[in-house]
Design a protein around this motif. Structure first.
Motif, PDB file in Angstrom:
ATOM      1  N   PRO A 299       0.955  -1.638  -0.157  1.00 34.01           N
ATOM      2  CA  PRO A 299      -0.128   0.342   0.007  1.00 34.01           C
ATOM      3  C   PRO A 299       0.811   1.101  -0.057  1.00 34.01           C
ATOM      4  CG  PRO A 299      -0.731  -1.984   1.600  1.00 34.01           C
ATOM      5  CD  PRO A 299       0.888  -1.820   1.061  1.00 34.01           C
ATOM      6  N   ARG A 300       0.167   2.529  -0.564  1.00 36.93           N
ATOM      7  CA  ARG A 300       1.061   3.708  -0.071  1.00 36.93           C
ATOM      8  C   ARG A 300       1.626   4.195   0.730  1.00 36.93           C
ATOM      9  NH1 ARG A 300      -2.287   8.255  -3.614  1.00 36.93           N
ATOM     10  NH2 ARG A 300      -1.965   6.307  -5.479  1.00 36.93           N
ATOM     11  N   THR A 301       0.920   3.771   2.094  1.00 37.74           N
ATOM     12  CA  THR A 301       1.511   4.250   2.581  1.00 37.74           C
ATOM     13  C   THR A 301       2.194   3.691   3.181  1.00 37.74           C
ATOM     14  OG1 THR A 301      -0.413   3.071   4.496  1.00 37.74           O
ATOM     15  CG2 THR A 301      -1.195   5.861   3.528  1.00 37.74           C
ATOM     16  N   ARG A 302       2.820   2.173   3.165  1.00 39.86           N
ATOM     17  CA  ARG A 302       3.463   1.805   3.956  1.00 39.86           C
ATOM     18  C   ARG A 302       5.298   2.113   2.728  1.00 39.86           C
ATOM     19  NH1 ARG A 302       1.891  -3.510   3.561  1.00 39.86           N
ATOM     20  NH2 ARG A 302       0.810  -3.022   5.565  1.00 39.86           N
ATOM     21  N   ARG A 303       4.331   2.067   1.472  1.00 37.77           N
ATOM     22  CA  ARG A 303       5.173   2.779   0.884  1.00 37.77           C
ATOM     23  C   ARG A 303       6.374   3.280   1.233  1.00 37.77           C
ATOM     24  NH1 ARG A 303       3.032   2.799  -4.641  1.00 37.77           N
ATOM     25  NH2 ARG A 303       1.997   1.245  -5.082  1.00 37.77           N
ATOM     26  N   ALA A 304       5.070   4.969   1.485  1.00 39.06           N
ATOM     27  CA  ALA A 304       6.507   5.896   2.459  1.00 39.06           C
ATOM     28  C   ALA A 304       6.633   5.445   2.970  1.00 39.06           C
ATOM     29  CB  ALA A 304       4.886   7.018   2.248  1.00 39.06           C
ATOM     30  N   THR A 305       6.756   4.831   4.555  1.00 39.62           N
ATOM     31  CA  THR A 305       7.027   4.091   5.470  1.00 39.62           C
ATOM     32  C   THR A 305       8.449   3.647   5.159  1.00 39.62           C
ATOM     33  OG1 THR A 305       5.474   3.677   6.671  1.00 39.62           O
ATOM     34  CG2 THR A 305       7.294   2.601   7.598  1.00 39.62           C
ATOM     35  N   PHE A 306       8.349   2.271   4.105  1.00 35.45           N
ATOM     36  CA  PHE A 306       9.421   1.598   3.978  1.00 35.45           C
ATOM     37  C   PHE A 306      10.724   2.709   2.630  1.00 35.45           C
ATOM     38  CE2 PHE A 306      11.982  -0.052  -0.059  1.00 35.45           C
ATOM     39  CZ  PHE A 306      12.795  -1.306   1.214  1.00 35.45           C
ATOM     40  N   THR A 307      10.201   4.176   2.048  1.00 26.28           N
ATOM     41  CA  THR A 307      11.741   4.919   1.563  1.00 26.28           C
ATOM     42  C   THR A 307      11.807   5.733   2.487  1.00 26.28           C
ATOM     43  OG1 THR A 307       9.517   5.938   0.956  1.00 26.28           O
ATOM     44  CG2 THR A 307      10.548   4.478  -0.152  1.00 26.28           C
ATOM     45  N   THR A 308      11.055   5.831   3.433  1.00 23.23           N
ATOM     46  CA  THR A 308      12.255   6.993   3.851  1.00 23.23           C
ATOM     47  C   THR A 308      12.506   6.487   5.537  1.00 23.23           C
ATOM     48  OG1 THR A 308       9.653   8.226   4.514  1.00 23.23           O
ATOM     49  CG2 THR A 308      11.178   8.498   6.423  1.00 23.23           C
ATOM     50  N   LEU A 309      11.994   5.266   5.202  1.00 23.32           N
ATOM     51  CA  LEU A 309      13.526   4.164   6.613  1.00 23.32           C
ATOM     52  C   LEU A 309      14.737   4.205   5.874  1.00 23.32           C
ATOM     53  CD1 LEU A 309      13.762   2.931   9.220  1.00 23.32           C
ATOM     54  CD2 LEU A 309      12.907   0.816   8.210  1.00 23.32           C
ATOM     55  N   VAL A 310      14.594   3.429   4.565  1.00 22.38           N
ATOM     56  CA  VAL A 310      16.100   3.089   3.913  1.00 22.38           C
ATOM     57  C   VAL A 310      16.539   4.670   3.536  1.00 22.38           C
ATOM     58  CG1 VAL A 310      15.228   0.776   3.553  1.00 22.38           C
ATOM     59  CG2 VAL A 310      14.678   2.860   1.715  1.00 22.38           C
ATOM     60  N   ARG A 311      16.284   5.789   3.410  1.00 21.93           N
ATOM     61  CA  ARG A 311      16.761   6.211   2.887  1.00 21.93           C
ATOM     62  C   ARG A 311      17.946   7.016   4.367  1.00 21.93           C
ATOM     63  NH1 ARG A 311      11.696   9.029  -0.870  1.00 21.93           N
ATOM     64  NH2 ARG A 311      12.938   8.210  -2.685  1.00 21.93           N
ATOM     65  N   ARG A 312      16.481   7.130   5.248  1.00 21.80           N
ATOM     66  CA  ARG A 312      17.713   7.835   6.640  1.00 21.80           C
ATOM     67  C   ARG A 312      18.614   7.065   7.697  1.00 21.80           C
ATOM     68  NH1 ARG A 312      14.700  10.606  10.234  1.00 21.80           N
ATOM     69  NH2 ARG A 312      16.268  10.887  11.531  1.00 21.80           N
ATOM     70  N   LEU A 313      18.505   5.399   6.747  1.00 20.13           N
ATOM     71  CA  LEU A 313      19.137   4.318   7.449  1.00 20.13           C
ATOM     72  C   LEU A 313      20.415   4.794   6.349  1.00 20.13           C
ATOM     73  CD1 LEU A 313      17.127   1.020   7.896  1.00 20.13           C
ATOM     74  CD2 LEU A 313      18.843   3.048   9.626  1.00 20.13           C
ATOM     75  N   ALA A 314      20.114   4.879   4.901  1.00 22.01           N
ATOM     76  CA  ALA A 314      21.266   4.946   4.245  1.00 22.01           C
ATOM     77  C   ALA A 314      22.162   6.040   3.818  1.00 22.01           C
ATOM     78  CB  ALA A 314      20.979   4.679   2.338  1.00 22.01           C
ATOM     79  N   ASP A 315      21.488   7.676   5.094  1.00 23.45           N
ATOM     80  CA  ASP A 315      22.365   8.410   5.220  1.00 23.45           C
ATOM     81  C   ASP A 315      22.580   8.914   6.133  1.00 23.45           C
ATOM     82  OD1 ASP A 315      20.091   9.911   6.221  1.00 23.45           O
ATOM     83  OD2 ASP A 315      19.012  10.661   4.614  1.00 23.45           O
TER      84      ASP A 315
END
Length: 493
Positions: free
Chosen positions: A380-396
């Motif tokens: 779902p779109r909301t979980r997609r946003a959760t996923f992308t925010t998490l991995v970007r914060r971890l990556a940077d």
């Protein structure tokens, strides 16, 4: 057990006289007349009390000039539970030292990760452990060297390098000082293990404090295993490991008095870190007697504990990986979460070769996942946003999850992310950060167990009742989950 119990001479003497293995790792006995140090359960005849002095760590014994007992091998005791059950400076420092940070980054690197000066870290470690970070890391290098000497046929020069020594000379001197034997004599004395002959395979025994109930521990890992990264094969949980210098594959098999560990590494310098992460994954340094005694004070939990004592909290070898998997598991079945993760692994994981089984990849790094097109994610779109925010914060680097994480601060950072509610934060705190008091009052399995046992089933009321289980609520979660017939609660056949 209690913090700093090495100062309670009378209690330590009683433990030594009774050869009580529950105290192994909590303190060490140095014998003035022989110049050796032992674990409390050493099988030799106990010395006279006036000839015993007690230290809080093997490093402190070594720093005081004592050598390790050849009979009880005190340097192989289970780790002190304090380091995985506390979140203060000393505990976080010990977790980082165990993860090899001093060897890779030095004391300044350790201090920088903790946000303190090198002097402050040195002072606090000396006060509690009787040894500073360099001495603690040296003791760990000596143990790694012994493992490599005894379980491999590597040349001594390669072992010195792999164990983290700066030179072969330093390696030889340290081994002689700590074990009163030269490296070649250590190898000669070591019993031959049939697995030792397998090329590139290290066969180790991981000790723990009894009792240990393997059902929910290995059941959980097997039931949630991500294809390609994890598997249950021939009575062992197997998985790939991403390590500082390379990668590894580990097979962990429960035995009555130890965990059998078969480890293959692309770089032997990763041995210490790999062992530390496997011990953390299986919660092997826990003190089950202290945990179970506390939970038994609740008449509802007491029968559950008595039926199957020694439950551990299944944890992780990679905190960032677990956080990603927690998001993938939000509001879906275990099977659906495994399917989502397997797709990411196949598409973005690092391929590895596994001659013994079906492992194919390392779990993708946050950097690799941050580059994924969100539109390709089947969620779902909301979980997609959760996923992308998490991995970007971890990556940077904006979010750090690791052995040195400050539990309250990290919880607050996670709660600030979109889509992170109490369940997601608490399951990450319990299984990734290692908080022994993390609790999941909104979990459906916990609420169902609570209703069946006559406990309050609303989150607020259950949290209030669970105050009596502190500081071990994460272990109470394991006992409550075990009332269900879900596959996570059973050792796979």
């Amino acid at each position: 057990m209690q913090k700093g119990m090495h100062t309670d001479t009378e209690r330590c003497v009683r433990a030594v006289r009774s050869k009580d293995a529950r105290f192994d790792g909590w303190f060490f006995t140095a014998v003035l007349t022989t110049g050796i140090y032992c674990r409390p359960s050493c099988p030799v005849v106990p010395p006279r009390p006036e000839n015993m002095v007690f230290h809080p760590s093997a490093a402190a014994c070594q720093q005081a000039g004592f050598r390790a007992c050849k009979r009880c091998r005190p340097d192989t005791s289970p780790g002190l539970p304090e380091w995985n059950h506390r979140a203060d400076l000393v505990a976080r420092a010990m977790r980082l030292i165990a993860d090899g940070v001093v060897d890779r980054e030095g004391v300044p690197g350790l201090a920088a990760r903790l946000g303190y000066s090198s002097r402050q870290v040195e002072r606090q470690l000396l006060a509690e452990l009787g040894a500073g970070p360099l001495a603690l890391a040296r003791a760990q290098r000596a143990q790694t060297a012994r493992l490599l000497v005894e379980t491999t046929d590597l040349p001594m020069a390669e072992i010195a390098f792999a164990a983290g020594f700066s030179s072969v000379r330093t390696f030889n001197e340290t081994v002689r000082e700590v074990f009163a034997l030269c490296p070649s004599a250590l190898r000669t004395r070591a019993p031959r293990d049939p697995s030792r002959g397998a090329p590139g395979v290290l066969a180790l025994r991981l000790p723990f404090r009894a009792p240990l109930n393997p059902d929910n521990l290995f059941g959980h890992l097997a039931a949630t295993a991500v294809p390609g990264v994890e598997e249950w094969r021939d009575g062992a949980y197997r998985r790939t490991l991403r390590l500082p210098y390379g990668h590894g594959i580990v097979a962990l098999t429960p035995r009555p008095d130890h965990i059998a560990c078969r480890l293959t590494l692309s770089d032997p310098r990763d041995l210490t870190v790999a062992i530390t992460r496997c011990r953390r994954l299986l919660d092997l340094d826990a003190d089950p007697v202290a945990v179970d005694d506390q939970l038994r004070t609740d008449p509802v939990l007491a029968p559950l504990v008595d039926k199957a004592p020694g439950r551990r909290v299944p944890r992780t070898v990679d905190e960032a990986e677990f956080a990603v998997r927690a998001v993938l598991g939000q509001q879906v079945s275990t099977a659906a979460a495994r399917t989502h993760a397997a797709r990411l692994v196949t598409a973005h994981g690092t391929p590895v070769d596994d001659p013994e089984g079906g492992l194919t990849h390392l779990f993708p790094t946050p950097g690799a996942l941050a580059a994924v097109d969100p539109g390709t994610l089947a969620m779902p779109r909301t979980r997609r946003a959760t996923f992308t925010t998490l991995v970007r914060r971890l990556a940077d680097g904006g979010l750090h999850l690791g052995a040195d994480s400050d539990w309250p601060g990290t919880r607050a950072e996670l709660l600030a992310l979109p889509g992170f509610g109490p369940w997601t934060v608490d399951v990450i705190a319990m299984r990734a950060l290692g908080d022994p008091d993390a609790f999941l009052p909104t979990d459906l399995g916990i609420r169902r167990a609570a209703r069946e046992l006559g406990l309050p089933s609303t989150p607020a009321a259950l949290t209030a009742r669970a105050a009596a289980w502190r500081p071990w609520r994460a272990y109470a979660v394991q006992y409550l989950w075990a009332t269900d017939d879900h596959p996570i609660n059973f050792l796979p056949v």
